[in-house]
Design an enzyme around this catalytic site. Structure first.
Site, PDB file in Angstrom:
ATOM      1  N   LEU A 133       0.835  -1.205   0.000  1.00  0.00           N
ATOM      2  CA  LEU A 133       0.000   0.000   0.000  1.00  0.00           C
ATOM      3  C   LEU A 133       0.870   1.256   0.000  1.00  0.00           C
ATOM      4  O   LEU A 133       0.583   2.233  -0.689  1.00  0.00           O
ATOM      5  CB  LEU A 133      -0.914   0.004   1.232  1.00  0.00           C
ATOM      6  CG  LEU A 133      -1.915   1.148   1.262  1.00  0.00           C
ATOM      7  CD1 LEU A 133      -3.061   0.891   0.291  1.00  0.00           C
ATOM      8  CD2 LEU A 133      -2.483   1.362   2.662  1.00  0.00           C
ATOM      9  N   ARG A 139      10.830  -3.995   8.505  1.00  0.00           N
ATOM     10  CA  ARG A 139      11.583  -4.985   9.280  1.00  0.00           C
ATOM     11  C   ARG A 139      13.007  -5.181   8.780  1.00  0.00           C
ATOM     12  O   ARG A 139      13.920  -5.414   9.539  1.00  0.00           O
ATOM     13  CB  ARG A 139      10.878  -6.348   9.164  1.00  0.00           C
ATOM     14  CG  ARG A 139       9.720  -6.456  10.093  1.00  0.00           C
ATOM     15  CD  ARG A 139       8.897  -7.669   9.710  1.00  0.00           C
ATOM     16  NE  ARG A 139       7.929  -7.940  10.752  1.00  0.00           N
ATOM     17  CZ  ARG A 139       8.163  -8.703  11.801  1.00  0.00           C
ATOM     18  NH1 ARG A 139       9.322  -9.299  11.961  1.00  0.00           N
ATOM     19  NH2 ARG A 139       7.236  -8.905  12.712  1.00  0.00           N
ATOM     20  N   ASP A 141     -11.415   5.191   5.037  1.00  0.00           N
ATOM     21  CA  ASP A 141     -12.278   4.368   4.191  1.00  0.00           C
ATOM     22  C   ASP A 141     -12.085   4.988   2.818  1.00  0.00           C
ATOM     23  O   ASP A 141     -12.556   6.105   2.573  1.00  0.00           O
ATOM     24  CB  ASP A 141     -13.737   4.470   4.643  1.00  0.00           C
ATOM     25  CG  ASP A 141     -14.621   3.571   3.814  1.00  0.00           C
ATOM     26  OD1 ASP A 141     -14.546   3.663   2.572  1.00  0.00           O
ATOM     27  OD2 ASP A 141     -15.374   2.761   4.373  1.00  0.00           O
ATOM     28  N   HIS A 142     -11.355   4.300   1.948  1.00  0.00           N
ATOM     29  CA  HIS A 142     -10.929   5.014   0.737  1.00  0.00           C
ATOM     30  C   HIS A 142     -12.114   5.399  -0.154  1.00  0.00           C
ATOM     31  O   HIS A 142     -11.996   6.265  -1.003  1.00  0.00           O
ATOM     32  CB  HIS A 142      -9.841   4.248  -0.032  1.00  0.00           C
ATOM     33  CG  HIS A 142     -10.339   3.128  -0.880  1.00  0.00           C
ATOM     34  ND1 HIS A 142     -10.660   1.899  -0.375  1.00  0.00           N
ATOM     35  CD2 HIS A 142     -10.569   3.043  -2.208  1.00  0.00           C
ATOM     36  CE1 HIS A 142     -11.068   1.110  -1.367  1.00  0.00           C
ATOM     37  NE2 HIS A 142     -11.019   1.779  -2.496  1.00  0.00           N
ATOM     38  N   HIS A 181     -17.347   0.259   3.178  1.00  0.00           N
ATOM     39  CA  HIS A 181     -17.568   1.135   2.016  1.00  0.00           C
ATOM     40  C   HIS A 181     -19.055   1.328   1.680  1.00  0.00           C
ATOM     41  O   HIS A 181     -19.496   2.433   1.402  1.00  0.00           O
ATOM     42  CB  HIS A 181     -16.877   0.576   0.767  1.00  0.00           C
ATOM     43  CG  HIS A 181     -15.423   0.267   0.956  1.00  0.00           C
ATOM     44  ND1 HIS A 181     -14.585   1.043   1.693  1.00  0.00           N
ATOM     45  CD2 HIS A 181     -14.651  -0.757   0.477  1.00  0.00           C
ATOM     46  CE1 HIS A 181     -13.357   0.529   1.668  1.00  0.00           C
ATOM     47  NE2 HIS A 181     -13.380  -0.559   0.938  1.00  0.00           N
TER      48      HIS A 181
HETATM   49  C1  BG6 Z   1     -10.955  -2.712  -0.882  1.00  0.00           C
HETATM   50  C2  BG6 Z   1     -11.289  -4.159  -0.783  1.00  0.00           C
HETATM   51  O1  BG6 Z   1     -11.231  -2.047   0.322  1.00  0.00           O
HETATM   52  O2  BG6 Z   1     -11.723  -2.128  -1.925  1.00  0.00           O
HETATM   53  C3  BG6 Z   1     -11.046  -4.866  -2.083  1.00  0.00           C
HETATM   54  O3  BG6 Z   1     -10.500  -4.761   0.236  1.00  0.00           O
HETATM   55  C4  BG6 Z   1     -11.769  -4.170  -3.204  1.00  0.00           C
HETATM   56  O4  BG6 Z   1     -11.453  -6.218  -2.023  1.00  0.00           O
HETATM   57  C5  BG6 Z   1     -11.464  -2.681  -3.201  1.00  0.00           C
HETATM   58  O5  BG6 Z   1     -11.332  -4.747  -4.422  1.00  0.00           O
HETATM   59  C6  BG6 Z   1     -12.327  -1.958  -4.209  1.00  0.00           C
HETATM   60  O6  BG6 Z   1     -11.910  -0.629  -4.299  1.00  0.00           O
HETATM   61  P1  BG6 Z   1     -12.137   0.233  -5.607  1.00  0.00           P
HETATM   62  O7  BG6 Z   1     -11.625   1.578  -5.248  1.00  0.00           O
HETATM   63  O8  BG6 Z   1     -11.387  -0.434  -6.709  1.00  0.00           O
HETATM   64  O9  BG6 Z   1     -13.616   0.202  -5.879  1.00  0.00           O
END
Ligand code: BG6
Length: 487
Positions: free
Chosen positions: A15, A44, A179-180, A242
């Site tokens: 990430l 690490r 929470d992206h 989400h």
């Molecule tokens: C993540 C999940 O939070 O969101 C993944 O862990 C998922 O499994 C991803 O693929 C989806 O994100 P986005 O931004 O591609 O819709």
């Protein structure tokens, strides 16, 4: 913006490479970083500062959305980065880190503002937070903040325990739960749509809206994440966080003022008004699915049970659809349908608002059979909005549906991580998940988890490349609706 030190736990992780360094770099070239800052990556492995800086530069070149050819800027940015070998379980390492952070603060002559970013496996969250406190890293003369990745707990009890532990080291205002989805520009725009458009504000209630559909479908399968995903499933991976965050952002009412506190208040009210599910009702309102083999983009793909690392007997869900009710004055009687799944036909995150047709009630058969008005908010991968209306075609005199369309074709939009890190650096938590929201989300989801565990509902199979199991379509059909935009 205050000068600060950015301490990244998990500094050599995936990430960090794909999202965090490129986001910091883009903020830097857009002059959204403080005038003076220090970035300290922890990992690490033993590594020299130089080697680490080189690897960060490579990640930025590979993953940054912005230009990376300005070598002057790149050198300046990379120069701010240091590496510290670090074992999160070793108390001595926190002391060593404190010393190093202090030295850098003095060298750069910056105040003790410290941003701790936990991009590590969740089992380390509480340990790291506690050690930040005990080692003195958290006793700063300036501010301290912690950005934390999901998952925040794996059920209601574990989430509460985690929060309890974190709150011993950080105040709620200092915790930024990422929470992206809240960093996606169109999700952030949901609030503004209502705040700035009286036309929408006037219609945003149960008098005019028939139902709201929130979809997040993905083409990808489990990928290389079997270890994590097989005990997480769509319910905890996507729905609890989400999807419920998108629900809150869609259904919240106008806050008294636009501030993080008031927005969080309004989102919390939505969750408090959500009709709780009793375990025996879960099967009526929730559909659970798992992808089977199928064809995607012309290629045969295997089913979930044949994915690498997945047990052939796995009962894990890769698809969830649900009907939810918000029992407040605005939304009483309006079903909210949510669905999310992997290996579906298309990658699409969107919200479809279906309006009622009061004219139909008034004029009955006198008006032609028209489609309902729809407002479609496209979140990802396309960003845009369209409104489906009815209009008379002058050529044949028939009423037809027309689409008023807006697509954001400016590809130069900031990434979710850029927006969110920038907000956290400024101390603005509007687009982060606050504890109350997270707790209420787990409270809502817990009976669903219990029902899954007791096998109170079937696990439907759906072909890869489809829109999910047939049962998810029946869920809407029962109410006289359908999922819009499925081809
Ligand atoms: C993540 C999940 O939070 O969101 C993944 O862990 C998922 O499994 C991803 O693929 C989806 O994100 P986005 O931004 O591609 O819709």
């Amino acid at each position: 913006m205050d000068s600060m030190t950015f301490v990244l736990f998990g500094g050599t992780g995936d990430l960090a490479k794909r999202k965090i360094y490129p986001a910091l770099y883009n903020l830097f070239i857009e002059q959204k970083m403080p005038s003076s800052f220090s970035i300290i990556g922890l990992g690490r492995r033993g590594m020299s500062h130089n080697d680490f800086q080189e690897s960060v530069e490579e990640s930025i070149k590979e993953f940054s959305r912005g230009e990376t050819t300005n070598s002057f800027k790149m050198v300046e940015f990379i120069e701010s980065i240091r590496y510290v070998q670090f074992d999160a379980t070793n108390k001595e390492d926190y002391k060593k880190l404190l010393k190093f952070v202090g030295q850098r603060e003095q060298e750069l002559n910056i105040p003790e503002n410290r941003m701790f970013y936990l991009s590590v496996a969740p089992e380390f969250f509480d340990m790291i937070a506690l050690n930040i406190k005990e080692s003195g890293l958290g006793s700063t003369k300036g501010w301290k903040r912690m950005i934390i990745e999901k998952p925040f707990g794996h059920d209601l009890i574990s989430a509460r325990e985690l929060n309890e532990k974190l709150s011993k080291a950080f105040e709620e205002e200092e915790i930024y739960r990422i929470d992206h989805y809240l960093g996606k520009p169109m999700v952030q725009n949901l609030g503004s749509l209502a705040f700035t458009n009286p036309i929408l504000q006037a219609l945003w209630n149960n008098k005019y809206i028939a139902n709201i559909q929130i979809t997040a479908s993905e083409i990808v399968g489990v990928e290389e994440r079997a270890g994590y995903y097989d005990h997480t499933g769509a319910i905890k991976d996507m729905f609890q966080n989400h999807m419920l965050q998108m629900l809150m952002m869609t259904a919240m009412h106008l806050p008294k003022e636009i501030s993080a506190k008031e927005v969080a208040n309004e989102k919390t009210k939505v969750m408090e008004a959500l009709r709780p599910l009793q375990i025996e009702d879960v099967a009526t309102h929730v559909i659970r699915g798992q992808y089977g083999p199928g064809v995607l983009n012309g290629e045969n793909v295997v089913g979930y049970l044949h994915e690498p690392g997945i047990e052939e007997t796995s009962k894990n869900d890769t698809f969830i659809a649900a009907r939810l009710w918000i029992d407040d004055d605005f939304w009483y009687g309006v079903p909210f349908y949510i669905r999310t799944g992997k290996r579906m036909k298309e990658k699409s995150t969107r919200i479809v608002v279906e309006f009622k047709n009061p004219l139909k009630e008034l004029y009955g058969d006198q008006i032609e059979d028209t489609l309902p008005n729809l407002l479609v908010i496209e979140i990802n991968p396309n960003e845009g909005m369209s409104y489906v209306l009815n209009s008379r075609n002058p050529a044949n005199g028939k009423t037809e549906s027309i689409k008023v369309d807006y697509a954001n074709d400016n590809k130069d939009v900031p990434e979710a991580y850029e927006l969110l890190i920038h907000d956290a650096l400024r101390g603005d938590s509007t687009f982060f998940a606050h504890w109350k929201e997270v707790e209420l989300s787990w409270e809502y989801v817990q009976p669903i988890l219990d029902a899954f565990k007791e096998q109170l509902l079937p696990l439907h199979s759906y072909p890869s490349g489809s829109y999910g199991p047939e049962a998810a379509h029946s869920l809407l059909r029962e109410d006289g609706f359908k999922w819009w935009l499925d081809e």
